[in-house]
Enzyme design. Structure first.
Site, PDB file in Angstrom:
ATOM      1  N   HIS A 138      -5.683  -3.947  -4.328  1.00 56.20           N
ATOM      2  CA  HIS A 138      -4.382  -4.210  -3.713  1.00 56.20           C
ATOM      3  C   HIS A 138      -4.016  -5.693  -3.657  1.00 56.20           C
ATOM      4  CE1 HIS A 138      -4.616  -0.005  -2.769  1.00 56.20           C
ATOM      5  NE2 HIS A 138      -3.486  -0.024  -2.096  1.00 56.20           N
ATOM      6  N   ARG A 192       9.170   2.336  22.995  1.00 55.53           N
ATOM      7  CA  ARG A 192       7.809   1.757  22.981  1.00 55.53           C
ATOM      8  C   ARG A 192       6.753   2.772  22.546  1.00 55.53           C
ATOM      9  NH1 ARG A 192       9.743  -0.659  27.757  1.00 55.53           N
ATOM     10  NH2 ARG A 192      10.485  -2.745  27.300  1.00 55.53           N
ATOM     11  N   GLU A 203      -9.049  -2.229  11.122  1.00 49.79           N
ATOM     12  CA  GLU A 203      -9.476  -3.177  10.086  1.00 49.79           C
ATOM     13  C   GLU A 203      -9.945  -4.491  10.694  1.00 49.79           C
ATOM     14  OE1 GLU A 203      -6.869  -2.793   6.637  1.00 49.79           O
ATOM     15  OE2 GLU A 203      -7.425  -4.807   6.041  1.00 49.79           O
ATOM     16  N   HIS A 224      -0.474  -6.036  -5.003  1.00 51.25           N
ATOM     17  CA  HIS A 224       0.660  -6.495  -4.195  1.00 51.25           C
ATOM     18  C   HIS A 224       1.324  -7.717  -4.816  1.00 51.25           C
ATOM     19  CE1 HIS A 224      -0.671  -4.434  -0.173  1.00 51.25           C
ATOM     20  NE2 HIS A 224      -0.029  -3.615  -0.976  1.00 51.25           N
ATOM     21  N   HIS A 266       4.273   1.387  -6.632  1.00 52.07           N
ATOM     22  CA  HIS A 266       3.117   0.861  -5.898  1.00 52.07           C
ATOM     23  C   HIS A 266       1.802   1.306  -6.558  1.00 52.07           C
ATOM     24  CE1 HIS A 266       0.520  -0.373  -2.635  1.00 52.07           C
ATOM     25  NE2 HIS A 266       0.058   0.859  -2.539  1.00 52.07           N
ATOM     26  N   ASN A 299      -8.488  -1.511   0.420  1.00 51.81           N
ATOM     27  CA  ASN A 299      -7.550  -2.388  -0.291  1.00 51.81           C
ATOM     28  C   ASN A 299      -8.051  -2.751  -1.687  1.00 51.81           C
ATOM     29  OD1 ASN A 299      -5.708  -2.517   1.843  1.00 51.81           O
ATOM     30  ND2 ASN A 299      -6.938  -4.076   2.865  1.00 51.81           N
ATOM     31  N   LYS A 329      -1.460   3.408   9.547  1.00 55.46           N
ATOM     32  CA  LYS A 329      -0.794   2.144   9.205  1.00 55.46           C
ATOM     33  C   LYS A 329       0.671   2.451   8.939  1.00 55.46           C
ATOM     34  CE  LYS A 329      -4.283  -0.895   7.209  1.00 55.46           C
ATOM     35  NZ  LYS A 329      -4.723  -1.595   5.979  1.00 55.46           N
ATOM     36  N   LYS A 383     -10.995   8.893   3.472  1.00 58.68           N
ATOM     37  CA  LYS A 383     -10.161   7.953   4.240  1.00 58.68           C
ATOM     38  C   LYS A 383     -10.419   8.125   5.728  1.00 58.68           C
ATOM     39  CE  LYS A 383      -5.979   5.574   4.938  1.00 58.68           C
ATOM     40  NZ  LYS A 383      -4.698   5.142   4.444  1.00 58.68           N
ATOM     41  N   ARG A 419     -12.457  -0.901   6.888  1.00 56.23           N
ATOM     42  CA  ARG A 419     -11.200  -0.392   6.347  1.00 56.23           C
ATOM     43  C   ARG A 419     -10.641  -1.273   5.236  1.00 56.23           C
ATOM     44  NH1 ARG A 419      -6.271   2.530   9.614  1.00 56.23           N
ATOM     45  NH2 ARG A 419      -4.978   2.861   7.760  1.00 56.23           N
ATOM     46  N   GLU A 467      -4.592   5.842  -6.501  1.00 57.75           N
ATOM     47  CA  GLU A 467      -5.320   5.763  -5.222  1.00 57.75           C
ATOM     48  C   GLU A 467      -6.552   6.671  -5.269  1.00 57.75           C
ATOM     49  OE1 GLU A 467      -4.480   3.532  -3.032  1.00 57.75           O
ATOM     50  OE2 GLU A 467      -2.314   3.205  -3.137  1.00 57.75           O
TER      51      GLU A 467
HETATM   52  P1  NAD Z   1       7.925   6.965  -2.263  1.00 58.02           P
HETATM   53  O1  NAD Z   1       7.850   7.364  -0.853  1.00 58.02           O
HETATM   54  O2  NAD Z   1       8.973   5.989  -2.664  1.00 58.02           O
HETATM   55  O3  NAD Z   1       8.086   8.266  -3.151  1.00 58.02           O
HETATM   56  C1  NAD Z   1       8.167   8.109  -4.543  1.00 58.02           C
HETATM   57  C2  NAD Z   1       9.371   8.862  -5.140  1.00 58.02           C
HETATM   58  O4  NAD Z   1       9.063  10.228  -5.181  1.00 58.02           O
HETATM   59  C3  NAD Z   1      10.660   8.714  -4.361  1.00 58.02           C
HETATM   60  O5  NAD Z   1      11.704   8.513  -5.284  1.00 58.02           O
HETATM   61  C4  NAD Z   1      10.823  10.057  -3.682  1.00 58.02           C
HETATM   62  O6  NAD Z   1      12.170  10.398  -3.513  1.00 58.02           O
HETATM   63  C5  NAD Z   1      10.150  10.982  -4.659  1.00 58.02           C
HETATM   64  N1  NAD Z   1       9.572  12.193  -4.098  1.00 58.02           N
HETATM   65  C6  NAD Z   1       8.843  12.321  -2.975  1.00 58.02           C
HETATM   66  N2  NAD Z   1       8.334  13.555  -2.878  1.00 58.02           N
HETATM   67  C7  NAD Z   1       8.801  14.245  -3.930  1.00 58.02           C
HETATM   68  C8  NAD Z   1       8.626  15.568  -4.386  1.00 58.02           C
HETATM   69  N3  NAD Z   1       7.829  16.428  -3.761  1.00 58.02           N
HETATM   70  N4  NAD Z   1       9.288  15.940  -5.512  1.00 58.02           N
HETATM   71  C9  NAD Z   1      10.060  15.066  -6.189  1.00 58.02           C
HETATM   72  N5  NAD Z   1      10.233  13.790  -5.827  1.00 58.02           N
HETATM   73  C10 NAD Z   1       9.609  13.395  -4.712  1.00 58.02           C
HETATM   74  O7  NAD Z   1       6.553   6.333  -2.768  1.00 58.02           O
HETATM   75  P2  NAD Z   1       5.006   6.707  -2.563  1.00 58.02           P
HETATM   76  O8  NAD Z   1       4.372   6.392  -3.843  1.00 58.02           O
HETATM   77  O9  NAD Z   1       4.830   8.047  -1.989  1.00 58.02           O
HETATM   78  O10 NAD Z   1       4.542   5.661  -1.454  1.00 58.02           O
HETATM   79  C11 NAD Z   1       4.550   4.284  -1.713  1.00 58.02           C
HETATM   80  C12 NAD Z   1       4.611   3.552  -0.405  1.00 58.02           C
HETATM   81  O11 NAD Z   1       3.476   3.890   0.394  1.00 58.02           O
HETATM   82  C13 NAD Z   1       4.600   2.053  -0.542  1.00 58.02           C
HETATM   83  O12 NAD Z   1       5.599   1.497   0.268  1.00 58.02           O
HETATM   84  C14 NAD Z   1       3.228   1.644  -0.032  1.00 58.02           C
HETATM   85  O13 NAD Z   1       3.216   0.353   0.540  1.00 58.02           O
HETATM   86  C15 NAD Z   1       2.956   2.707   0.984  1.00 58.02           C
HETATM   87  N6  NAD Z   1       1.528   2.929   1.268  1.00 58.02           N
HETATM   88  C16 NAD Z   1       1.150   2.961   2.564  1.00 58.02           C
HETATM   89  C17 NAD Z   1      -0.164   3.212   2.891  1.00 58.02           C
HETATM   90  C18 NAD Z   1      -0.582   3.310   4.336  1.00 58.02           C
HETATM   91  O14 NAD Z   1      -1.773   3.407   4.606  1.00 58.02           O
HETATM   92  N7  NAD Z   1       0.332   3.325   5.267  1.00 58.02           N
HETATM   93  C19 NAD Z   1      -1.109   3.435   1.875  1.00 58.02           C
HETATM   94  C20 NAD Z   1      -0.683   3.406   0.554  1.00 58.02           C
HETATM   95  C21 NAD Z   1       0.639   3.155   0.260  1.00 58.02           C
HETATM   96  N1  GLY Z   2      -4.164   2.042   2.410  1.00 59.89           N
HETATM   97  C1  GLY Z   2      -5.010   1.135   3.124  1.00 59.89           C
HETATM   98  C2  GLY Z   2      -5.316   1.561   4.515  1.00 59.89           C
HETATM   99  O1  GLY Z   2      -4.847   2.569   4.975  1.00 59.89           O
HETATM  100  O2  GLY Z   2      -6.038   0.873   5.187  1.00 59.89           O
END
Ligand code: NAD
Ligand code: GLY
Length: 362
Positions: A247, A119, A233, A251, A264, A244, A141, A223, A240, A183
């Site tokens: 997005h 939990r 949000e 999405h 993404h 988006n 998030k 941020k 917040r 972003e």
């Molecule tokens: P990811 O985590 O898939 O990483 C992208 C690629 O880069 C992967 O293949 C990974 O293996 C590679 N990689 C990572 N670090 C590396 C490095 N230093 N050197 C070489 N390769 C490396 O994708 P991302 O773009 O980092 O994140 C996308 C995700 O984040 C989505 O699922 C999206 O929904 C989420 N997201 C969340 C929030 C939030 O607020 N929580 C905000 C924006 C996006």
């Molecule tokens: N990436 C959108 C949020 O964190 O609210």
């Protein structure tokens, strides 16, 4: 040089530490936790674990490490189960700390696992992609995708600390760097006209750019300010939700293409182009502004057109499944001007359809 920024959220406040070669800093914290009898476990992206094995060993000496496959395919119910089973097998108790080392996929997945395990246990974020450094690692998030849509299961669970070592970016593929830049352009458009002007004048297209570390920090500050104002949000307007920008369109593109064709950040780039066009269509942005924004997005090596095209009905249907839909109405983030975004709930579907066509929907 190590610098720090704090996200102020009362008892959930935490530091974001910036620098290069941060492994010894992380190791110092790990040692302090272990001295208090707290176990530390690590979940890393397999690619990061391979490319940065010495960093991981130096930061988390002797800690158990689970590696999960790279990419969006890990942000699933099955992926969550794997992480939870790992934490249980390691016999972590409620005092444990879990470290998420990787991009946004790992941060979202491991953060959600930490929120659910016993939990809720503490976790720290060690983002290794540009996107994770400027966006997903900050703000709490967490979540996974379901077959019905992206990020449909999750929790707000703030990390205890975020360690941003921009040295990781040296191995990041160009395409992934560009995805993170989407972003950054988003932040400029929604809340920092000076940052946007800087990017328009000189796009940020490589990790080696001398401005990278400062821009990462600037985005985190933006941020943090937004999250401090509206952590969950819940504000009726603005807040917040402004993060988006792009997005709702992005999405839908990701969903219609099965999360395979676009990263993404690439979908967000396309979404920014669409959101700018919608803002112009609604009379908020001056004529021609959307085209200039598209140029800035494209200069960051991001798509601004659907190529090949996607079917309009599928895109509109995907939008309706977005978790921002309330009572059947979509919520859009639009631009009143560069650096000033607002939420809008009363956009006519015909305006949205027209925008989709402008960006290449069939
Ligand atoms: P990811 O985590 O898939 O990483 C992208 C690629 O880069 C992967 O293949 C990974 O293996 C590679 N990689 C990572 N670090 C590396 C490095 N230093 N050197 C070489 N390769 C490396 O994708 P991302 O773009 O980092 O994140 C996308 C995700 O984040 C989505 O699922 C999206 O929904 C989420 N997201 C969340 C929030 C939030 O607020 N929580 C905000 C924006 C996006
Ligand atoms: N990436 C959108 C949020 O964190 O609210």
């Amino acid at each position: 040089m190590l610098t720090e920024l704090r996200v102020e959220l009362a008892e959930r406040s935490y530091p974001i530490r910036f620098g290069t070669q941060l492994a010894p800093t992380v190791a110092g914290q790990v040692e302090a936790w272990q001295a208090q009898g707290r176990k530390v476990a690590v979940v890393a992206d397999v690619t990061v674990a391979r490319l940065h094995a010495p960093w991981l060993e130096a930061a988390f000496p002797g800690c158990p490490v689970l590696t999960v496959p790279a990419g969006e395919g890990s942000k699933t119910v099955a992926g969550l189960g794997q992480v939870l089973e790992f934490l249980a097998t390691q016999r972590l108790d409620r005092g444990a700390v879990v470290a998420a080392v990787g991009g946004g996929v790992i941060g979202d997945l491991v953060g959600f696992a930490a929120a659910a395990f016993l939990r809720g246990v503490d976790f720290v974020q060690v983002p290794t992609t540009l996107l994770a450094m400027v966006d997903s690692s900050v703000g709490g998030k967490t979540g996974i995708n379901l077959a019905a849509g992206k990020n449909l299961a999750g929790a707000f669970h703030q990390p205890r600390a975020v360690y941003i070592d921009t040295g990781f970016l040296a191995t990041l593929p160009q395409r992934e760097f560009a995805a993170g830049a989407a972003e950054i352009v988003k932040y400029g458009l929604l809340g920092d006209a000076a940052l946007y002007a800087e990017l328009a004048a000189r796009p940020l297209v490589e990790a080696g750019d001398v401005r990278t570390a400062a821009i990462v920090r600037q985005c985190c500050a933006l941020k943090a300010a937004v999250v401090q104002e509206d952590e969950r949000e819940t504000k009726a307007t603005g807040g917040r939700a402004l993060l988006n920008l792009g997005h709702t369109f992005g999405h839908a593109v990701e969903q219609v293409t099965g999360y395979k064709r676009y990263l993404h950040g690439e979908a967000v780039g396309l979404g920014l182009a669409a959101a700018a066009r919608l803002s112009e269509r609604l009379g908020l942005l001056a004529a021609g502004e959307a085209e200039r924004i598209e140029t800035v997005v494209a200069d960051h090596h991001l798509p601004v057109r659907l190529e090949p095209s996607l079917e309009l009905p599928a895109l509109m249907a995907a939008m309706q499944r977005d978790k921002k839909v309330r009572a059947g109405r979509l919520r859009f983030v639009v631009l009143a001007k560069i650096g000033d975004a607002q939420t809008k709930d009363d956009v006519e579907p015909c305006a949205v359809e027209a925008v989709w066509r402008e960006v290449g929907a069939a």
